[in-house]
Design a protein around this motif. Structure first.
Motif, PDB file in Angstrom:
ATOM      1  N   THR A  11       0.845  -1.185   0.000  1.00 21.76           N
ATOM      2  CA  THR A  11       0.000   0.000   0.000  1.00 21.76           C
ATOM      3  C   THR A  11       0.880   1.234   0.000  1.00 21.76           C
ATOM      4  OG1 THR A  11      -0.124  -0.043   2.420  1.00 21.76           O
ATOM      5  CG2 THR A  11      -1.937  -1.075   1.209  1.00 21.76           C
ATOM      6  N   SER A  14      -0.486   7.664  -1.768  1.00 23.59           N
ATOM      7  CA  SER A  14      -1.043   8.552  -2.788  1.00 23.59           C
ATOM      8  C   SER A  14      -0.980   7.921  -4.164  1.00 23.59           C
ATOM      9  CB  SER A  14      -0.267   9.876  -2.815  1.00 23.59           C
ATOM     10  OG  SER A  14       1.038   9.673  -3.337  1.00 23.59           O
ATOM     11  N   LYS A  15      -1.773   8.454  -5.069  1.00 23.59           N
ATOM     12  CA  LYS A  15      -1.761   8.001  -6.470  1.00 23.59           C
ATOM     13  C   LYS A  15      -0.391   8.285  -7.097  1.00 23.59           C
ATOM     14  CE  LYS A  15      -3.921   7.226 -10.610  1.00 23.59           C
ATOM     15  NZ  LYS A  15      -2.861   6.650 -11.430  1.00 23.59           N
ATOM     16  N   THR A  36      -4.454  -1.400  -9.202  1.00 21.83           N
ATOM     17  CA  THR A  36      -4.559  -0.522  -8.048  1.00 21.83           C
ATOM     18  C   THR A  36      -6.013  -0.404  -7.607  1.00 21.83           C
ATOM     19  OG1 THR A  36      -4.790   1.484  -9.376  1.00 21.83           O
ATOM     20  CG2 THR A  36      -2.561   0.847  -8.740  1.00 21.83           C
ATOM     21  N   GLN A  37      -6.171  -0.114  -6.329  1.00 21.38           N
ATOM     22  CA  GLN A  37      -7.504   0.066  -5.774  1.00 21.38           C
ATOM     23  C   GLN A  37      -7.410   1.048  -4.605  1.00 21.38           C
ATOM     24  OE1 GLN A  37      -9.249  -3.576  -4.352  1.00 21.38           O
ATOM     25  NE2 GLN A  37     -11.287  -2.713  -4.381  1.00 21.38           N
ATOM     26  N   GLN A  38      -8.329   1.998  -4.553  1.00 23.42           N
ATOM     27  CA  GLN A  38      -8.424   2.913  -3.418  1.00 23.42           C
ATOM     28  C   GLN A  38      -8.998   2.135  -2.236  1.00 23.42           C
ATOM     29  OE1 GLN A  38      -7.450   6.164  -3.210  1.00 23.42           O
ATOM     30  NE2 GLN A  38      -6.698   6.079  -5.304  1.00 23.42           N
ATOM     31  N   GLU A  53      -6.615   6.816   4.059  1.00 22.62           N
ATOM     32  CA  GLU A  53      -6.908   6.465   2.677  1.00 22.62           C
ATOM     33  C   GLU A  53      -5.587   6.075   2.028  1.00 22.62           C
ATOM     34  OE1 GLU A  53      -9.992   6.428   1.215  1.00 22.62           O
ATOM     35  OE2 GLU A  53     -10.769   6.901   3.214  1.00 22.62           O
ATOM     36  N   GLU A  54      -5.566   4.952   1.343  1.00 28.68           N
ATOM     37  CA  GLU A  54      -4.353   4.479   0.682  1.00 28.68           C
ATOM     38  C   GLU A  54      -4.702   3.915  -0.682  1.00 28.68           C
ATOM     39  OE1 GLU A  54      -1.127   2.945   3.740  1.00 28.68           O
ATOM     40  OE2 GLU A  54      -2.926   1.707   3.843  1.00 28.68           O
ATOM     41  N   VAL A  55      -3.645   3.613  -1.430  1.00 27.52           N
ATOM     42  CA  VAL A  55      -3.777   2.912  -2.700  1.00 27.52           C
ATOM     43  C   VAL A  55      -3.141   1.542  -2.508  1.00 27.52           C
ATOM     44  CG1 VAL A  55      -3.233   2.900  -5.166  1.00 27.52           C
ATOM     45  CG2 VAL A  55      -3.645   5.085  -3.987  1.00 27.52           C
TER      46      VAL A  55
END
Length: 106
Positions: A11, A14-15, A36-38, A53-55
């Protein structure tokens, strides 16, 4: 027939970090595909409950490439202790697994 393919999960915050890490892993041929998934991560860090919040990066690779893949993730990661875990792909569509193996160069 057992596969030597793996899915590696990590993880990032950020994008932009995800894009940088994806570029490094694909250009070095340590991964054949990265999705990828938020997500929202809940965890304990330094004795505190955290929610961020992660990617999530879902990385398709091989057992042979794992050590170098792990080192590359850690060296290019913003976190002090990044999540890097590998899960075996026990079975799968043989043409896909063959494609994956052809695109990873440990």
């Amino acid at each position: 027939m057992k596969s030597n393919a793996i899915t590696v999960l990590t993880t990032v915050g950020s994008k932009q970090q995800a894009d940088r890490l994806i570029k490094v892993l694909l250009e070095s041929r340590l991964a054949a595909c990265i999705q990828t998934q938020q997500i929202e991560s809940n965890y304990v860090w330094d004795g505190k409950l955290c929610c961020d919040e992660e990617v999530l990066l879902i990385i398709k690779s091989t057992n042979e490439a794992y050590s170098k893949l792990e080192r590359t993730i850690v060296a290019n990661h913003d976190y002090e202790v990044p999540q890097v875990v590998a899960l075996p792909i026990e079975a799968g569509y043989r043409p896909y697994l063959n494609w994956l193996k052809q695109h990873v160069n440990p």
